[in-house]
Write an enzyme that holds these catalytic residues in place. Structure first.
Site, PDB file in Angstrom:
ATOM      1  N   MET A 150       0.844  -1.205   0.000  1.00  0.00           N
ATOM      2  CA  MET A 150       0.000   0.000   0.000  1.00  0.00           C
ATOM      3  C   MET A 150       0.878   1.254   0.000  1.00  0.00           C
ATOM      4  SD  MET A 150      -3.425  -0.912   2.043  1.00  0.00           S
ATOM      5  CE  MET A 150      -2.821  -0.719   3.692  1.00  0.00           C
ATOM      6  N   GLY A 151       2.145   1.093  -0.327  1.00  0.00           N
ATOM      7  CA  GLY A 151       3.042   2.252  -0.393  1.00  0.00           C
ATOM      8  C   GLY A 151       3.521   2.683   0.978  1.00  0.00           C
ATOM      9  N   HIS A 156       9.054  -3.507   3.571  1.00  0.00           N
ATOM     10  CA  HIS A 156       8.769  -3.693   2.143  1.00  0.00           C
ATOM     11  C   HIS A 156      10.070  -3.981   1.382  1.00  0.00           C
ATOM     12  CE1 HIS A 156       5.441  -0.765   3.356  1.00  0.00           C
ATOM     13  NE2 HIS A 156       4.765  -1.818   2.941  1.00  0.00           N
ATOM     14  N   GLY A 167       4.778 -10.395   4.197  1.00  0.00           N
ATOM     15  CA  GLY A 167       5.528 -10.324   5.449  1.00  0.00           C
ATOM     16  C   GLY A 167       4.869 -11.128   6.564  1.00  0.00           C
ATOM     17  N   LYS A 206       4.926 -10.225   9.456  1.00  0.00           N
ATOM     18  CA  LYS A 206       4.335  -9.223  10.347  1.00  0.00           C
ATOM     19  C   LYS A 206       2.800  -9.312  10.295  1.00  0.00           C
ATOM     20  CE  LYS A 206       3.511  -4.646  11.478  1.00  0.00           C
ATOM     21  NZ  LYS A 206       2.456  -4.366  10.535  1.00  0.00           N
ATOM     22  N   ASP A 207       2.253  -9.528   9.095  1.00  0.00           N
ATOM     23  CA  ASP A 207       0.803  -9.690   8.937  1.00  0.00           C
ATOM     24  C   ASP A 207       0.521 -11.186   8.804  1.00  0.00           C
ATOM     25  OD1 ASP A 207      -0.184  -6.742   8.536  1.00  0.00           O
ATOM     26  OD2 ASP A 207       1.645  -6.944   7.377  1.00  0.00           O
ATOM     27  N   GLN A 267      -2.839 -12.475   7.504  1.00  0.00           N
ATOM     28  CA  GLN A 267      -2.982 -12.165   6.076  1.00  0.00           C
ATOM     29  C   GLN A 267      -2.267 -13.220   5.217  1.00  0.00           C
ATOM     30  OE1 GLN A 267      -2.772  -8.098   4.175  1.00  0.00           O
ATOM     31  NE2 GLN A 267      -0.643  -8.677   3.967  1.00  0.00           N
ATOM     32  N   ARG A 309       2.242   2.546   9.738  1.00  0.00           N
ATOM     33  CA  ARG A 309       1.419   3.208  10.761  1.00  0.00           C
ATOM     34  C   ARG A 309       2.248   3.714  11.941  1.00  0.00           C
ATOM     35  NH1 ARG A 309      -2.745  -0.757   8.880  1.00  0.00           N
ATOM     36  NH2 ARG A 309      -4.439   0.517   8.078  1.00  0.00           N
TER      37      ARG A 309
END
Ligand code: AMP
Length: 283
Positions: free
Chosen positions: A30-31, A37, A147, A149-150, A153, A187
């Site tokens: 999502m940039g 990333h 990742g 991290k998620d 997901q 975030r």
């Protein structure tokens, strides 16, 4: 490095790479690109002859009271980072490009989307799986990099790819952290200096839990209490969930057994931070 703003241009460039027998690696983002990333891009560039990065703040994975409007957008810096990492193609579609039609079709993974973030972000994973299915169809990659991290997901998307026979393999890459242990996240920009100082307590609590398990504690309620007590030492922290689950089925565990996911979500003011560790007790 090529930049495609339309589906047609992206698909045409990728077809050309395929004709040249390139293995296609894909990093959806999502940039607001950061070290996390970058590690996915580096892994893809090493493994694949053509790396495609998408930058798209996907509205359908944000709830009505979430931060879609304020989500950090830093496109020109993102493009510099992609260029620097050796990315071949950046796909930067508009919302209209990606949601051009009636949008009556959704991809929904059941069961695995109910616990953890699914409990607090209704519809979030339907947005994630639907946009990833669309992107996978456009990019048609051999490998897609996500990742740890998620964690939820990655598990949900692996299941989608398997259930719907997408001809690609999902590779989960390790969580990249700041020096003080805080998982890098777009975030983190929302944190005030004081909240930023407190936020590493999340990873500290997860590491304490790992130590506790390594010294023989198996009862998950006991471990959750330890995590809670550590995180609550940070005055600005508001715990959303602390869950200990089987890392494959995402079912809650009473006692630590086999591959276990310990995952937390903590609010620091407007920033909702998630983190997790995987533990394999080999039993
Ligand atoms: P996002 O832009 O937040 O949608 O993330 C895009 C991809 O980067 C996802 O696969 C994330 O799991 C991954 N990612 C985000 N933060 C990190 C991190 N700290 N370490 C590794 N991967 C990450």
């Amino acid at each position: 490095m090529e930049i495609a703003k339309t589906i047609k241009k992206a698909a045409d460039l990728i077809k050309t790479a395929r004709r040249r027998n390139k293995i296609i690696g894909f990093v959806p983002t999502m940039g607001a690109l950061h070290k996390g990333h970058c590690s996915l891009m580096e892994t893809s560039v090493k493994k694949c002859g053509c790396t495609v990065v998408s930058i798209f703040v996907n509205p359908t994975q944000f709830g009505p009271r979430e931060d879609f409007k304020n989500y950090p957008r830093t496109l020109s810096k993102d493009l510099e980072i992609c260029e620097d990492k050796g990315v071949d193609l950046v796909f930067v579609p508009t919302v209209k490009q990606m949601y051009h039609g009636k949008n009556l079709t959704w991809v929904k993974v059941e069961k695995l989307t109910l616990p953890l973030c699914g409990r607090f972000r209704p519809g979030h994973f339907d947005g994630v799986t639907t946009i990833c299915a669309k992107l996978f169809n456009i990019v048609n990659p051999d490998f897609a990099f996500f990742g740890q991290k998620d964690a939820q997901q990655a598990i949900v998307l692996k299941t989608m790819v398997d259930d719907l026979n997408f001809p690609l393999k999902i590779i989960t890459c390790p969580t990249i952290r700041e020096k003080d242990g805080l998982a890098v996240s777009s975030r983190n920009k929302y944190l005030t200096p004081e909240q930023r100082k407190q936020a590493p307590v999340i990873y500290k609590a997860l590491c304490n839990a790992r130590n506790l398990i390594q010294s023989g504690t198996k009862n998950t309620e006991r471990i959750k209490t330890e995590i809670k007590n550590t995180i609550e030492k940070a005055a600005s922290a508001e715990i959303q969930y602390i869950d200990i689950l089987d890392a494959g089925s995402l079912e809650e565990l009473e006692n630590i057994k086999g591959k276990t996911l310990i995952a937390v979500a903590v609010l620091f003011g407007p920033a909702r931070l998630i983190d997790n560790i995987l533990i394999d007790t080999k039993s």
